[in-house]
Design a protein around this motif. Structure first.
Motif, PDB file in Angstrom:
ATOM      1  N   PRO B  14       0.828  -1.202   0.000  1.00  0.00           N
ATOM      2  CA  PRO B  14       0.000   0.000   0.000  1.00  0.00           C
ATOM      3  C   PRO B  14       0.867   1.259   0.000  1.00  0.00           C
ATOM      4  CG  PRO B  14       0.022  -1.020   2.187  1.00  0.00           C
ATOM      5  CD  PRO B  14       0.837  -1.900   1.295  1.00  0.00           C
ATOM      6  N   VAL B  16       0.404   5.364   0.664  1.00  0.00           N
ATOM      7  CA  VAL B  16      -0.425   6.488   1.099  1.00  0.00           C
ATOM      8  C   VAL B  16       0.081   7.738   0.403  1.00  0.00           C
ATOM      9  CG1 VAL B  16      -1.214   7.808   3.095  1.00  0.00           C
ATOM     10  CG2 VAL B  16      -0.552   5.406   3.375  1.00  0.00           C
ATOM     11  N   ILE B  71       9.631  10.846  -0.238  1.00  0.00           N
ATOM     12  CA  ILE B  71       9.200   9.449  -0.102  1.00  0.00           C
ATOM     13  C   ILE B  71       9.648   8.913   1.249  1.00  0.00           C
ATOM     14  CG2 ILE B  71       9.332   7.108  -1.056  1.00  0.00           C
ATOM     15  CD1 ILE B  71      10.001   8.270  -3.746  1.00  0.00           C
ATOM     16  N   ARG B  72       8.719   8.305   1.953  1.00  0.00           N
ATOM     17  CA  ARG B  72       9.042   7.628   3.210  1.00  0.00           C
ATOM     18  C   ARG B  72       8.643   6.162   3.097  1.00  0.00           C
ATOM     19  NH1 ARG B  72       9.451  10.853   8.010  1.00  0.00           N
ATOM     20  NH2 ARG B  72       9.941  13.003   7.362  1.00  0.00           N
ATOM     21  N   ILE B  73       9.348   5.303   3.803  1.00  0.00           N
ATOM     22  CA  ILE B  73       8.910   3.915   3.933  1.00  0.00           C
ATOM     23  C   ILE B  73       8.790   3.594   5.419  1.00  0.00           C
ATOM     24  CG2 ILE B  73       9.821   3.143   1.706  1.00  0.00           C
ATOM     25  CD1 ILE B  73      12.253   2.087   3.055  1.00  0.00           C
ATOM     26  N   ASP B  74       8.056   2.560   5.737  1.00  0.00           N
ATOM     27  CA  ASP B  74       7.759   2.328   7.149  1.00  0.00           C
ATOM     28  C   ASP B  74       8.721   1.316   7.788  1.00  0.00           C
ATOM     29  OD1 ASP B  74       6.814  -0.134   6.300  1.00  0.00           O
ATOM     30  OD2 ASP B  74       5.005  -0.050   7.515  1.00  0.00           O
ATOM     31  N   ASP B  78       7.120  -2.378   4.346  1.00  0.00           N
ATOM     32  CA  ASP B  78       6.004  -2.925   3.572  1.00  0.00           C
ATOM     33  C   ASP B  78       4.888  -1.908   3.340  1.00  0.00           C
ATOM     34  OD1 ASP B  78       4.903  -2.799   6.073  1.00  0.00           O
ATOM     35  OD2 ASP B  78       4.522  -4.953   6.266  1.00  0.00           O
ATOM     36  N   ALA B  79       5.216  -0.638   3.506  1.00  0.00           N
ATOM     37  CA  ALA B  79       4.257   0.425   3.174  1.00  0.00           C
ATOM     38  C   ALA B  79       5.046   1.672   2.783  1.00  0.00           C
ATOM     39  CB  ALA B  79       3.335   0.727   4.350  1.00  0.00           C
ATOM     40  N   VAL B  80       4.452   2.459   1.895  1.00  0.00           N
ATOM     41  CA  VAL B  80       5.117   3.650   1.359  1.00  0.00           C
ATOM     42  C   VAL B  80       4.257   4.876   1.638  1.00  0.00           C
ATOM     43  CG1 VAL B  80       5.694   4.796  -0.835  1.00  0.00           C
ATOM     44  CG2 VAL B  80       6.390   2.437  -0.452  1.00  0.00           C
ATOM     45  N   LEU B  81       4.908   5.970   1.908  1.00  0.00           N
ATOM     46  CA  LEU B  81       4.222   7.257   2.029  1.00  0.00           C
ATOM     47  C   LEU B  81       4.841   8.212   1.013  1.00  0.00           C
ATOM     48  CD1 LEU B  81       2.543   9.523   3.374  1.00  0.00           C
ATOM     49  CD2 LEU B  81       4.296   9.666   5.148  1.00  0.00           C
TER      50      LEU B  81
END
Lengths: 125, 125
Positions: B14, B16, B71-74, B78-81
């Motif tokens: 996913p 966001v 861009i950020r990742i968690d 397994d998730a991207v912002l």
């Protein structure tokens, strides 16, 4: 009546959690129907843990629960946005305020900010 | 080196999308590895359309592309912002600024705001 579409991801929908005050994105979780209904009923963000295969009241172990202030759903009824008050300040199990503490810069990963708590202290047996 | 975990949702993660300026959540999409790499390479938010089963450059039809500013990742990769500049003002195919324009109030759904464009005009053949 609120009808969400749980069919696209085998019974799960993604739920974005945003800090009600700052607007920062705190985390992304998944909800099944039970987690969604528990969130509505309790006012506490509740997810479905894919690793534990069980309902997961966010903060149950750490105490860092998320008090739901506002709920939005998207155009296709297949994603949820929770605006929450993050008790304890940190949403991430690493101790960081947000799970999205890794920034992509020039093709590599840079950690933003420092943990607010020591996970070893919070999650010790 | 940036390694994302595409294994949990059959090759998808996913993503966001947040307005870089206001902090509003604009939408949630899914990326496969190709969409992720295209986003990194082009600086334009690119997703995998589950309905069309194809790569989807956001705004390709409407012109309302999303220029990626950050861009950020968690924590679990397994998730991207994506923090973006939303060209044209509206991210949603309904014409609303955000896809999350439906608010839950007292057990029912209330539409927040008005569409910025008429989808029939934008997506006509």
């Amino acid at each position: 009546m609120i009808t969400l579409d749980f069919s696209k991801l085998n019974g799960l929908i993604p739920a974005v959690v945003q800090d009600y005050h700052s607007g920062d994105i705190l985390m992304l979780g998944f909800m099944n129907r039970k987690a969604w209904e528990a969130t509505l009923a309790s006012g506490r963000a509740t997810f479905f843990s894919r690793t534990r295969n069980a309902l997961w009241v966010k903060g149950q172990t750490s105490g860092n629960v998320q008090v739901v202030k506002e709920i939005r759903i998207d155009c296709d009824d297949d994603a949820v946005l929770l605006k929450v008050e993050q008790v304890g300040g940190a949403a991430c199990h690493t101790g960081h305020r947000s799970c999205f503490y890794k920034k992509i810069e020039n093709g590599s990963v840079k950690v933003i900010g420092k943990p607010l708590f020591d996970p070893k202290e919070v999650y010790r047996k």
